[in-house]
Design a protein around this motif. Structure first.
Motif, PDB file in Angstrom:
ATOM      1  N   GLY A 223       0.821  -1.211   0.000  1.00 31.47           N
ATOM      2  CA  GLY A 223       0.000   0.000   0.000  1.00 31.47           C
ATOM      3  C   GLY A 223       0.848   1.252   0.000  1.00 31.47           C
ATOM      4  N   ALA A 224       1.846   1.295   0.868  1.00 30.64           N
ATOM      5  CA  ALA A 224       2.717   2.471   0.931  1.00 30.64           C
ATOM      6  C   ALA A 224       3.521   2.629  -0.356  1.00 30.64           C
ATOM      7  CB  ALA A 224       3.653   2.361   2.129  1.00 30.64           C
ATOM      8  N   GLY A 225       4.046   1.519  -0.871  1.00 31.45           N
ATOM      9  CA  GLY A 225       4.825   1.590  -2.110  1.00 31.45           C
ATOM     10  C   GLY A 225       3.984   2.017  -3.295  1.00 31.45           C
ATOM     11  N   GLY A 226       2.782   1.485  -3.398  1.00 30.54           N
ATOM     12  CA  GLY A 226       1.901   1.855  -4.501  1.00 30.54           C
ATOM     13  C   GLY A 226       1.508   3.317  -4.462  1.00 30.54           C
ATOM     14  N   LEU A 227       1.148   3.796  -3.256  1.00 29.73           N
ATOM     15  CA  LEU A 227       0.765   5.202  -3.144  1.00 29.73           C
ATOM     16  C   LEU A 227       1.961   6.132  -3.304  1.00 29.73           C
ATOM     17  CD1 LEU A 227      -1.873   5.017  -0.282  1.00 29.73           C
ATOM     18  CD2 LEU A 227      -2.262   5.255  -2.742  1.00 29.73           C
ATOM     19  N   ALA A 228       3.126   5.688  -2.850  1.00 24.22           N
ATOM     20  CA  ALA A 228       4.325   6.510  -3.028  1.00 24.22           C
ATOM     21  C   ALA A 228       4.683   6.632  -4.502  1.00 24.22           C
ATOM     22  CB  ALA A 228       5.494   5.918  -2.253  1.00 24.22           C
ATOM     23  N   SER A 229       4.513   5.561  -5.254  1.00 20.25           N
ATOM     24  CA  SER A 229       4.838   5.628  -6.683  1.00 20.25           C
ATOM     25  C   SER A 229       3.860   6.528  -7.422  1.00 20.25           C
ATOM     26  CB  SER A 229       4.854   4.230  -7.301  1.00 20.25           C
ATOM     27  OG  SER A 229       3.541   3.702  -7.373  1.00 20.25           O
ATOM     28  N   VAL A 230       2.617   6.585  -6.965  1.00 20.05           N
ATOM     29  CA  VAL A 230       1.647   7.495  -7.583  1.00 20.05           C
ATOM     30  C   VAL A 230       2.022   8.934  -7.277  1.00 20.05           C
ATOM     31  CG1 VAL A 230      -0.758   8.271  -7.490  1.00 20.05           C
ATOM     32  CG2 VAL A 230      -0.244   5.838  -7.584  1.00 20.05           C
ATOM     33  N   GLY A 231       2.464   9.198  -6.051  1.00 20.32           N
ATOM     34  CA  GLY A 231       2.833  10.555  -5.649  1.00 20.32           C
ATOM     35  C   GLY A 231       4.093  11.063  -6.314  1.00 20.32           C
TER      36      GLY A 231
ATOM     37  N   ARG B  38       5.499  12.700 -11.896  1.00 26.29           N
ATOM     38  CA  ARG B  38       5.353  14.110 -12.269  1.00 26.29           C
ATOM     39  C   ARG B  38       4.782  14.219 -13.693  1.00 26.29           C
ATOM     40  NH1 ARG B  38       6.326  15.866  -7.620  1.00 26.29           N
ATOM     41  NH2 ARG B  38       8.380  15.962  -6.707  1.00 26.29           N
ATOM     42  N   SER B  39       4.901  13.134 -14.434  1.00 29.06           N
ATOM     43  CA  SER B  39       4.382  13.170 -15.798  1.00 29.06           C
ATOM     44  C   SER B  39       2.918  12.720 -15.788  1.00 29.06           C
ATOM     45  CB  SER B  39       5.200  12.245 -16.703  1.00 29.06           C
ATOM     46  OG  SER B  39       5.018  10.915 -16.316  1.00 29.06           O
ATOM     47  N   PRO B  40       2.180  13.092 -16.785  1.00 27.73           N
ATOM     48  CA  PRO B  40       0.764  12.719 -16.831  1.00 27.73           C
ATOM     49  C   PRO B  40       0.539  11.277 -17.311  1.00 27.73           C
ATOM     50  CG  PRO B  40       1.298  14.096 -18.705  1.00 27.73           C
ATOM     51  CD  PRO B  40       2.538  13.999 -17.866  1.00 27.73           C
ATOM     52  N   SER B  41       1.456  10.376 -17.008  1.00 31.33           N
ATOM     53  CA  SER B  41       1.345   8.979 -17.446  1.00 31.33           C
ATOM     54  C   SER B  41       0.248   8.276 -16.661  1.00 31.33           C
ATOM     55  CB  SER B  41       2.678   8.261 -17.246  1.00 31.33           C
ATOM     56  OG  SER B  41       2.523   6.886 -17.474  1.00 31.33           O
ATOM     57  N   THR B  42      -0.810   7.946 -17.351  1.00 34.68           N
ATOM     58  CA  THR B  42      -1.919   7.258 -16.675  1.00 34.68           C
ATOM     59  C   THR B  42      -1.581   5.799 -16.377  1.00 34.68           C
ATOM     60  OG1 THR B  42      -2.929   6.773 -18.811  1.00 34.68           O
ATOM     61  CG2 THR B  42      -3.683   8.770 -17.662  1.00 34.68           C
ATOM     62  N   THR B  43      -0.670   5.234 -17.144  1.00 33.18           N
ATOM     63  CA  THR B  43      -0.285   3.842 -16.910  1.00 33.18           C
ATOM     64  C   THR B  43       0.418   3.688 -15.564  1.00 33.18           C
ATOM     65  OG1 THR B  43      -0.014   3.516 -19.293  1.00 33.18           O
ATOM     66  CG2 THR B  43       0.978   1.882 -17.850  1.00 33.18           C
ATOM     67  N   ARG B  44       1.364   4.588 -15.282  1.00 33.67           N
ATOM     68  CA  ARG B  44       2.081   4.516 -14.004  1.00 33.67           C
ATOM     69  C   ARG B  44       1.137   4.750 -12.833  1.00 33.67           C
ATOM     70  NH1 ARG B  44       8.008   6.832 -13.550  1.00 33.67           N
ATOM     71  NH2 ARG B  44       7.909   5.434 -11.783  1.00 33.67           N
ATOM     72  N   ARG B  45       0.198   5.668 -13.002  1.00 32.45           N
ATOM     73  CA  ARG B  45      -0.760   5.922 -11.937  1.00 32.45           C
ATOM     74  C   ARG B  45      -1.648   4.695 -11.724  1.00 32.45           C
ATOM     75  NH1 ARG B  45      -1.631  10.967 -10.105  1.00 32.45           N
ATOM     76  NH2 ARG B  45      -3.850  10.646  -9.788  1.00 32.45           N
TER      77      ARG B  45
END
Length: 154
Positions: free
Chosen positions: A91-99, A102-109
């Motif tokens: 959970g922490a890793g997933g939310l940290a990677s979303v935060g 900086r690019s508008p990449s929807t795949t990474r989000r």
């Protein structure tokens, strides 16, 4: 600065309060299992022997049904702790990677939120395992105590 001092004092008081909790009561020798508080943790006592919570299988030895419940308690509790730690990490890793994105990449989000979602499912499974493990803990003790004849302590 002042907040740090207050926080440290509060932390020391909390740790000292829980670390020094103990009971002076000792149950009379019995073939039944009793709970006692000793050195800040719960212990099991049977026939003047003291067992830790993780030694439940030794405390109920001799009763196959109670031993089975003790084994289920241990396995589910260990599994629950593992899933809990994994869920927190995911959970922490997933939310940290979303935060961090900086690019508008929807795949990474989407991947980040997916990982966080898996972490949440892991946490829910951990709660289920820990809750059912606790039920097996009490079942093992009660089954063992019910198998002791009423006049065994005389």
């Amino acid at each position: 600065m002042r907040e740090r001092v207050v926080c440290r004092i509060f932390s020391v008081v909390v740790i000292a309060t829980f670390g020094c909790a103990s009971s002076a009561y000792a149950p009379r020798p019995s073939h039944r299992i009793s709970f006692v508080a000793s050195d800040g943790s719960a212990k099991l006592v049977r026939d003047s022997q003291t067992f830790g919570i993780w030694d439940l299988d030794q405390a109920v030895a001799g009763n196959p049904e109670a031993e089975s419940n003790a084994h289920a308690f241990k396995q589910r509790t260990i599994g629950g702790f593992v899933l809990d730690i994994a869920g927190l990490g995911l959970g922490a890793g997933g939310l940290a990677s979303v935060g961090e994105v900086r690019s508008p990449s929807t795949t990474r989000r989407a991947v980040g939120f997916g990982i966080a979602g898996v972490g949440m499912v892991s946490l829910i499974a951990a709660v289920a395992l820990l809750t059912s493990g606790t039920a097996h803990f009490y079942d093992a003790i009660n089954i063992y105590n019910d198998s002791v004849p009423p006049d065994a302590n005389r």
